[in-house]
Each structure stands twice: as C-alpha cells, then as structure tokens.
Design a protein around this motif. Sequence first.
Motif, short mmCIF file in Angstrom:
data_model
loop_
_atom_site.label_atom_id
_atom_site.label_comp_id
_atom_site.label_asym_id
_atom_site.label_seq_id
_atom_site.Cartn_x
_atom_site.Cartn_y
_atom_site.Cartn_z
N ILE A 1 29.13 38.12 14.34
CA ILE A 1 27.69 38.19 13.81
C ILE A 1 26.99 36.83 14.34
O ILE A 1 27.65 35.66 14.13
CB ILE A 1 27.51 38.41 12.36
N TRP A 2 25.61 37.20 14.78
CA TRP A 2 25.01 35.83 15.27
C TRP A 2 23.62 36.01 15.08
O TRP A 2 23.12 36.98 15.02
CB TRP A 2 25.50 35.25 16.62
N GLY A 3 22.84 34.80 15.05
CA GLY A 3 21.50 34.58 14.87
C GLY A 3 21.06 33.40 14.56
O GLY A 3 21.93 32.67 14.04
N GLY A 4 19.90 32.95 14.81
CA GLY A 4 19.49 31.65 14.37
C GLY A 4 19.92 30.47 15.02
O GLY A 4 20.69 30.55 15.80
N TYR A 5 19.92 29.27 14.15
CA TYR A 5 20.46 28.12 14.50
C TYR A 5 21.77 27.88 14.00
O TYR A 5 22.12 27.85 12.97
CB TYR A 5 19.54 26.96 13.91
N ILE A 6 22.55 27.48 15.06
CA ILE A 6 24.04 27.23 14.69
C ILE A 6 24.42 25.84 15.22
O ILE A 6 25.64 25.61 15.44
CB ILE A 6 24.97 28.40 15.02
N GLY A 7 23.52 25.19 15.84
CA GLY A 7 23.95 23.72 16.38
C GLY A 7 24.09 22.51 15.30
O GLY A 7 24.34 23.15 13.96
N GLU A 8 24.27 21.50 15.61
CA GLU A 8 24.53 20.16 14.69
C GLU A 8 23.17 20.37 13.89
O GLU A 8 21.86 20.57 14.06
CB GLU A 8 24.44 18.99 15.81
N GLY A 9 23.52 19.76 12.49
CA GLY A 9 22.53 19.44 11.61
C GLY A 9 21.57 20.49 11.29
O GLY A 9 22.44 21.66 11.17
N ALA A 10 20.53 20.37 10.61
CA ALA A 10 19.66 21.49 10.00
C ALA A 10 18.51 21.84 10.95
O ALA A 10 17.74 20.91 11.41
CB ALA A 10 19.49 21.19 8.76
N LYS A 11 18.22 22.92 10.89
CA LYS A 11 16.87 23.31 11.75
C LYS A 11 16.28 24.49 10.75
O LYS A 11 16.94 25.38 10.36
CB LYS A 11 16.90 23.87 12.97
N THR A 12 15.06 24.13 10.07
CA THR A 12 14.41 25.02 9.38
C THR A 12 13.53 26.20 10.13
O THR A 12 12.43 25.88 10.64
CB THR A 12 13.42 24.15 8.47
N VAL A 13 14.37 27.14 10.28
CA VAL A 13 13.89 28.31 11.26
C VAL A 13 14.00 29.64 10.67
O VAL A 13 14.84 29.92 9.85
CB VAL A 13 14.67 28.12 12.63
N LEU A 14 12.83 30.35 10.67
CA LEU A 14 13.15 31.73 10.40
C LEU A 14 13.47 32.59 11.66
O LEU A 14 12.19 32.64 12.54
CB LEU A 14 11.93 32.39 9.55
N PRO A 15 14.48 33.08 12.04
CA PRO A 15 14.89 33.44 13.45
C PRO A 15 14.23 34.67 13.58
O PRO A 15 13.76 35.64 12.59
CB PRO A 15 16.19 33.53 13.45
N SER A 16 13.63 35.20 15.00
CA SER A 16 13.29 36.46 15.38
C SER A 16 14.52 37.50 15.54
O SER A 16 14.01 38.51 15.16
CB SER A 16 12.63 36.16 16.82
N LYS A 17 15.61 37.25 15.83
CA LYS A 17 16.61 38.04 15.84
C LYS A 17 17.96 37.72 15.15
O LYS A 17 18.08 36.54 15.08
CB LYS A 17 16.79 38.47 17.48
#
Length: 463
Positions: free
Chosen positions: A308-324
């Motif tokens: 399962i995947w989607g959104g931000y999974i890199g280092e630290g935090a990113k405040t994002v509401l992903p599209s997919k």
Amino acid sequence: MSLNQYFETHKERFLDELLEMLRIPSISADPAYKSDVAKTAEYIKENLITAGAENVEVCPTNGHPIVYGEKIINPELPTILVYGHYDVQPPDPLDLWESGPFEPVIKKTEIHPDGAIFARGSCDDKGQAFMHIKAFEGMLATDSLPCNVKFMIEGEEEVGSVHLGQFCEDNKERLACDMILVSDTSIIANDTPSITVGLRGLSYIEVEVTGPNRDLHSGVYGGAVANPINILAKMIASLHDENNHITIPGFYDDVLEIGSKEREAMNQAPFDVERYKKNLDIGNVHGEKGFTTIERTSIRPTLDCNGIWGGYIGEGAKTVLPSKASAKISMRLVPNQTSDKITELFQKHFESIAPESVKVKVSPHHGGEAAVTPTDTSEYQAAFSAMKEAFGKDPIPVRGGGSIPIVALFEKVLGVKTVLMGFGLNSDDIHSPNEHYGLFNFYKGIETIPHFYKYYTELKTQS
Ligand code: BES
Ligand code: MN
Ligand code: MN
C-alpha cells in the motif's frame, strides 16, 4: 556402481553446481535482470545435456525462456514430465538479508542442524528443480532409469506463468506424457513427510484511489477534501467483517464446503500452534472464525493487501493531502471458485463502496485456478511409496495454501494429472529475506525421486 554410491560420490559437486546457479539473479519480475534470467536458462540447459538429456533446447517465449529436454528410452514405457521454475522472487528488502541473496552460504539452524543453503531461490524453486536434474543424472549414469522423462523448467512462474499456457498449446505432442511431477511445495517437517494434494487459486488486483487532481496543503484543504489514503485504508478494512469473513457479495457462493470427516482428518496433521506463534513472534493467530489455522491456510479463501502506498514517505514530515493512494490486493481461492469471477466480484464491490469524493481504478493482474490432486491414483501411490522408502514413515496428504496456477492448466491443456512432491519446509522463508533450503532436504529429494520413478513405472506397467 549403485545409485546410492553414485550420489555419495558426487554429493559435493551437486551442491557446488547448485550454488553456482544460485549466484545468477534470475528475477523474472524485474526487466533489469532479463539477461540473468536467460543465463540461468542456459545453465540449466548445459546441466541437462551433461546429465544425458537429449533434444535439449532453450525455447524462447514472448517473455522469459522455457528449458526443455528429454530422454526417451522406450516409447512403450510411461513418460514422466518434470516441471519446475528457475526464476525467483525479487530479494528485497535487501537490508534484512544476513548475507547477499545471490551469494549463497551454508549455515546451521535449529531446524536444519546439518546446514541450509541461504540464497534467493534455494528452496523456491532452483534447489528443488535441480534435485530432479541430479537424480536423473544418477539414474542414467548407473543405468537405472526405468521410464521416459521430459523436463520443462520455466522462467516465469513467479510472475504468473503468462506464456506457459501458449507453449503447452503449441507443443502438445512434444509434451505428451502420463503425468507431471513437480517439486515446488513443502513437507510438514524433516521427520514428518507429506504430499501436497491441493493448491489454492489466485486473483491479484491493483487498486488506485484518486481524490483531488493534485497534492494539496493539508492545512489549507484538510478536513474539506477526501484524503485518498484515509479512504483507501477504510475501504480495505471493510473487506473483512468482525469474524474475518470477506464481505464481497457472492465471494463464498462457489466455495466447496469440506465435510466434517475430512476436516477432522486434516486437523490430525501434526501442528503446534504455540511453536508457530513463537516462530513468527506473534501474540496470537488471526483468521476466519470457525476454522483452524490448518484450515485457514488450505481449504478457505482469503484476501490480503500485499502493498500500500501514497503520499509522502521520505525523511521528516511533509504536510500534504495527497492526490492518489494505491494498493495491491490478492485473494487466495479454493476449488470451484474461478479467478475471473472473483476478480469481477471484487471490482464491482470495490467500485460500489467508494464514496463520491474519490475516483477508483481497479486493474486486474494475473490469476489462476485452485487444484486438487486425487489420492486414489497410481501417481499418488507412487509418491507415497517413494516418500515412505526415503523417510521411513508414511507421508501425510496435505492441502497447500500457495498457488501454482499451471497445475490446473496442465490438466486442461495436456489432460494430465500432477503430483506435488516437494521437499521444502514452510519455515524456509521463501519469498522472504534469508530464504534457505536444508541440505538434508536437497539430498533427500535427490534420493526420493528415483524411488518415485521406480514405483510409478512398476504400477503403470503392471496395469
Ligand atoms: N512454490 C510456490 C508455491 C507454493 C509454495 C505452494 C509453498 C505451496 C507451498 C510458487 O513459486 C509461488 O510462489 N507461487 C505464487 C503464485 C504465482 C502466480 C506468483 C504464490 O503462491 O504466491
Ligand atoms: Mn515455486
Ligand atoms: Mn514462489
């Protein structure tokens, strides 16, 4: 020289040759390894030729090649077709391997005190397919091959055997045989031999949920626009109810219910749930209410999210509401369910539970049908006698939870039955990091296979 003496004399070389093959990363799923897959096919071809097979050929397909070889000693005698696969699963996650997946090492373990070969494909299925070539080599060298044999070792099993059906259709005559012998399954334990008498089918699907047309600031839009990850997680969770039944309407309609007598018998097989839990480091087992662990992993269909995947999974935090957001979902099927029908039911249901705030795309991958192999046949009888002779114990019939879709296909296209005489252990970590195969199992397999040839030929020529 007797066959046993031959095996004893050439033991070390058999192992060295297997290790050499395990060093070639024949990952069928990854196009970057295409030439390594081809190299492995050539390696098998050379080995078959050296063993004494004839008409050996690396047959190209639109995907990875199939290796064919044969030895016809007398057309009047029965013909065994040996099927196996030389492709392997991707090795990742790489950092969880204690040694390189393609740098085989022998290590002792609690379950394998004589040592086990650690490498991707050692058990599934290079090691097991290789036992057949070495057993064949031994029988020819000691003049004890009792029947005809054909080999078909493919390179696409782990990606759904997509070109094997066509190959069988196109080569019906060349592949004509009395039965198919496969070592690509497991036994209960090294002191508890078993024969696999059934496999589950498979339906594999990828889903994509799309919310807004682009990634958004989760503060500016969060709370007012559907988050596809939240929605997807909820949709997946809803596919099981509180009893862990699958909620897709019609999913169980075609499932063959097993009689209480047969269920009782299958639960007699040795199984220690405490050891199982300890081995997996889990607090408890989990599954469909009303069924035991043995039943849940053999006669019952299942649904699992594989990724399962989607959104931000890199280092630290990113405040994002992903599209997919996306997921890969597989369903294991049992006899009488059909992969296409289940895929369709899934698709319809998954689309129907999506809220208006998102769009859903359902893309089917490969599938395959379940198989049951009867126990009242000369094929099963021969496997039973062979295992009994090699292990000194009656083997137990067991229905396996994994899938080898070609077994149903062989029956359909070639009209022949398969015997699943595998030698791995369920704890050998196939498809996982640190896959291994016991030396005991490797040599026991080589020892058992000629027994099978002998008993099968006896039974077939008697009748
Ligand atoms: N050898 C396994 C199947 C297996 C393993 C059956 C253990 C019984 C016991 C085979 O290589 C495999 O992994 N098959 C896939 C299906 C395929 C369509 C990708 C599976 O079961 O996931
Ligand atoms: Mn396999
Ligand atoms: Mn596999």
